[in-house]
Write a protein that holds these residues in place. Sequence first.
Motif, PDB file in Angstrom:
ATOM      1  N   ILE A  53      27.555-112.812  10.356  1.00  0.00           N
ATOM      2  CA  ILE A  53      27.807-112.877  11.798  1.00  0.00           C
ATOM      3  C   ILE A  53      26.980-114.011  12.391  1.00  0.00           C
ATOM      4  N   GLY A  54      27.618-114.836  13.199  1.00  0.00           N
ATOM      5  CA  GLY A  54      26.918-115.896  13.910  1.00  0.00           C
ATOM      6  C   GLY A  54      26.874-115.588  15.394  1.00  0.00           C
ATOM      7  N   THR A  55      25.761-115.849  16.031  1.00  0.00           N
ATOM      8  CA  THR A  55      25.626-115.516  17.440  1.00  0.00           C
ATOM      9  C   THR A  55      24.536-116.336  18.101  1.00  0.00           C
ATOM     10  N   GLY A  56      24.665-116.511  19.394  1.00  0.00           N
ATOM     11  CA  GLY A  56      23.562-117.032  20.163  1.00  0.00           C
ATOM     12  C   GLY A  56      22.578-115.907  20.455  1.00  0.00           C
ATOM     13  N   GLU A  57      21.494-116.250  21.122  1.00  0.00           N
ATOM     14  CA  GLU A  57      20.524-115.222  21.483  1.00  0.00           C
ATOM     15  C   GLU A  57      21.059-114.436  22.674  1.00  0.00           C
ATOM     16  N   THR A  58      21.347-113.169  22.458  1.00  0.00           N
ATOM     17  CA  THR A  58      21.932-112.334  23.492  1.00  0.00           C
ATOM     18  C   THR A  58      21.618-110.876  23.233  1.00  0.00           C
ATOM     19  N   ASN A  76      16.339-124.431  21.580  1.00  0.00           N
ATOM     20  CA  ASN A  76      17.553-123.757  21.122  1.00  0.00           C
ATOM     21  C   ASN A  76      17.292-122.301  20.791  1.00  0.00           C
ATOM     22  N   LEU A  77      16.030-121.863  20.832  1.00  0.00           N
ATOM     23  CA  LEU A  77      15.676-120.452  20.682  1.00  0.00           C
ATOM     24  C   LEU A  77      14.779-120.067  21.848  1.00  0.00           C
ATOM     25  N   ILE A  78      15.188-119.064  22.624  1.00  0.00           N
ATOM     26  CA  ILE A  78      14.453-118.704  23.821  1.00  0.00           C
ATOM     27  C   ILE A  78      13.059-118.170  23.495  1.00  0.00           C
ATOM     28  N   PHE A  79      12.878-117.614  22.293  1.00  0.00           N
ATOM     29  CA  PHE A  79      11.541-117.150  21.925  1.00  0.00           C
ATOM     30  C   PHE A  79      10.560-118.317  21.924  1.00  0.00           C
ATOM     31  N   ASN A  80      10.977-119.449  21.341  1.00  0.00           N
ATOM     32  CA  ASN A  80      10.108-120.627  21.349  1.00  0.00           C
ATOM     33  C   ASN A  80       9.850-121.099  22.771  1.00  0.00           C
ATOM     34  N   ASP A  96      32.080-114.228   8.996  1.00  0.00           N
ATOM     35  CA  ASP A  96      33.191-113.307   9.234  1.00  0.00           C
ATOM     36  C   ASP A  96      33.476-113.180  10.726  1.00  0.00           C
ATOM     37  N   PHE A  97      32.408-113.104  11.527  1.00  0.00           N
ATOM     38  CA  PHE A  97      32.537-112.909  12.959  1.00  0.00           C
ATOM     39  C   PHE A  97      31.547-113.803  13.696  1.00  0.00           C
ATOM     40  N   GLY A  98      31.851-114.064  14.964  1.00  0.00           N
ATOM     41  CA  GLY A  98      30.918-114.808  15.797  1.00  0.00           C
ATOM     42  C   GLY A  98      30.915-114.252  17.202  1.00  0.00           C
ATOM     43  N   ILE A  99      29.774-114.297  17.851  1.00  0.00           N
ATOM     44  CA  ILE A  99      29.687-113.962  19.271  1.00  0.00           C
ATOM     45  C   ILE A  99      29.524-115.266  20.030  1.00  0.00           C
ATOM     46  N   ILE A 100      30.424-115.507  20.977  1.00  0.00           N
ATOM     47  CA  ILE A 100      30.328-116.723  21.784  1.00  0.00           C
ATOM     48  C   ILE A 100      30.441-116.359  23.258  1.00  0.00           C
ATOM     49  N   ARG A 133      25.501-104.976   3.767  1.00  0.00           N
ATOM     50  CA  ARG A 133      24.362-105.757   4.260  1.00  0.00           C
ATOM     51  C   ARG A 133      24.845-106.732   5.324  1.00  0.00           C
ATOM     52  N   TYR A 134      24.002-106.957   6.315  1.00  0.00           N
ATOM     53  CA  TYR A 134      24.368-107.800   7.449  1.00  0.00           C
ATOM     54  C   TYR A 134      23.494-109.044   7.465  1.00  0.00           C
ATOM     55  N   HIS A 135      24.129-110.193   7.657  1.00  0.00           N
ATOM     56  CA  HIS A 135      23.411-111.463   7.694  1.00  0.00           C
ATOM     57  C   HIS A 135      23.714-112.124   9.040  1.00  0.00           C
ATOM     58  N   ILE A 136      22.694-112.234   9.889  1.00  0.00           N
ATOM     59  CA  ILE A 136      22.849-112.760  11.239  1.00  0.00           C
ATOM     60  C   ILE A 136      22.307-114.185  11.294  1.00  0.00           C
ATOM     61  N   SER A 137      23.156-115.116  11.745  1.00  0.00           N
ATOM     62  CA  SER A 137      22.749-116.513  11.921  1.00  0.00           C
ATOM     63  C   SER A 137      22.763-116.841  13.412  1.00  0.00           C
ATOM     64  N   SER A 138      21.710-117.508  13.874  1.00  0.00           N
ATOM     65  CA  SER A 138      21.613-117.864  15.291  1.00  0.00           C
ATOM     66  C   SER A 138      22.025-119.317  15.508  1.00  0.00           C
TER      67      SER A 138
END
Length: 298
Positions: A98-103, A225-229, A145-149, A124-129
Motif C-alpha cells: 500500500i502506498g500513501t501520503g501521511e494521513t 516530504n514527511l511532516i514528522f521531519n 496493490d493499493f494507494g491512498i491519494i 503481511r502489510y507493507h506501507i510506503s510513504s
Amino acid sequence: MELRVLHYFLAIAREQSIVRAAESLHLSQPTLSTQIKNLEEELGKQLLIRGTKGSRKVTLTEEGMILRKRAEEILDLVTKTEKEVTLNDDIVMGNIYIGTGETDAVRILAQTAKILQNSYPGIRYHISSGNSTYVMERLDKGLLDFGIIFGAVDLTKYNTLRLPSKDVWGVLMRKDSPLASKNNISPEDLWDKPLILSQQEYKGGKIMQWLKLQETDLNIAATYNLIFNASLLVEEGLGYAIGFDKIINTSGNSSLCFRPLTPGLEDEMNIIWKKYQIFSKPAEKFIGKLQETLLQQT
C-alpha cells in the motif's frame, strides 16, 4: 535481458566491485565480467566505469544508474508475482503493498488489517510513504496493490473507494509562538512568518493559492516530504509548518499545537487500484473487508 544477469548487475552496483560481487555470487571474476560485457553489448550502452589497475572500485554510468533502478523494480515485481502464484489455493497468506501520503486515514486501513489478522494471520502489510505522483507511478508498475491519494482520481485508469474522513489543512507551530493564541490562521497571518511547506505544495499546490502570494514574496524557510521531519524543525523554532491535522501528536506535554486554516481547506481521500487488476488472495480479502467496514460506517 535475463533476470539472472540483472541479479549479477545489482550485486556489482551494491558491492562497487566486480571482485567482491563475484565472491558474493560464488562466480569467477572472468565469468561475471563476461556476463556484464554481454549485457552492455546487448543494450548498446556502457553501464560501468572500471577503476584503474590500482583500484578495483567500479562506478555506474548514467545509463547504469537507470538500469539499477529499473532492475530493482523488475526483480521486486518478479518476487511478488512468484509468491502470489505459488501459494496453495486453500491458504490465504502473503503480502499486501500500500502506498500513501501521511494521513490519519491510514487508521482505517489499520482497523481493517486488525480485523483480518484474526482470520488470516499470514497476511503481511507493507506501507510506503510518498506523494500522489509516487503512489500512482508504483501502482502503474505493479509494485503496489493499493494507494491512498488526495483529491480527484483518474477514473479511466483506476477503481476508487472514497474514504469517509477528510484531512484538514492547518499550521503546526510551537505553543509559545505569537500565532498560538488564535483559533485559526489566515493567509495574512503568515505573510511575514518563516514557513515550512510540503515539497508538493511548494511547487504550486493549493496551499500556494490559499496564501495568495508568489513564492518570491514569502519567507520559505524549509520544505519537507514527511511532516514528522517538519515537526522537528518547528520544535527547534525554524518556522511554521503547513500540513494536515492529526498526524503529529500535539496533546499532553507536546510543545506544539495545530491551528486550522481560514478560509478552511480540506482534502478528500480515496483508496485506488488499477482497473482490471487481478488481486492476490490477500489483496482480495483486504479490499472486500475494507468495503464491508466502510459500508457499516455509513
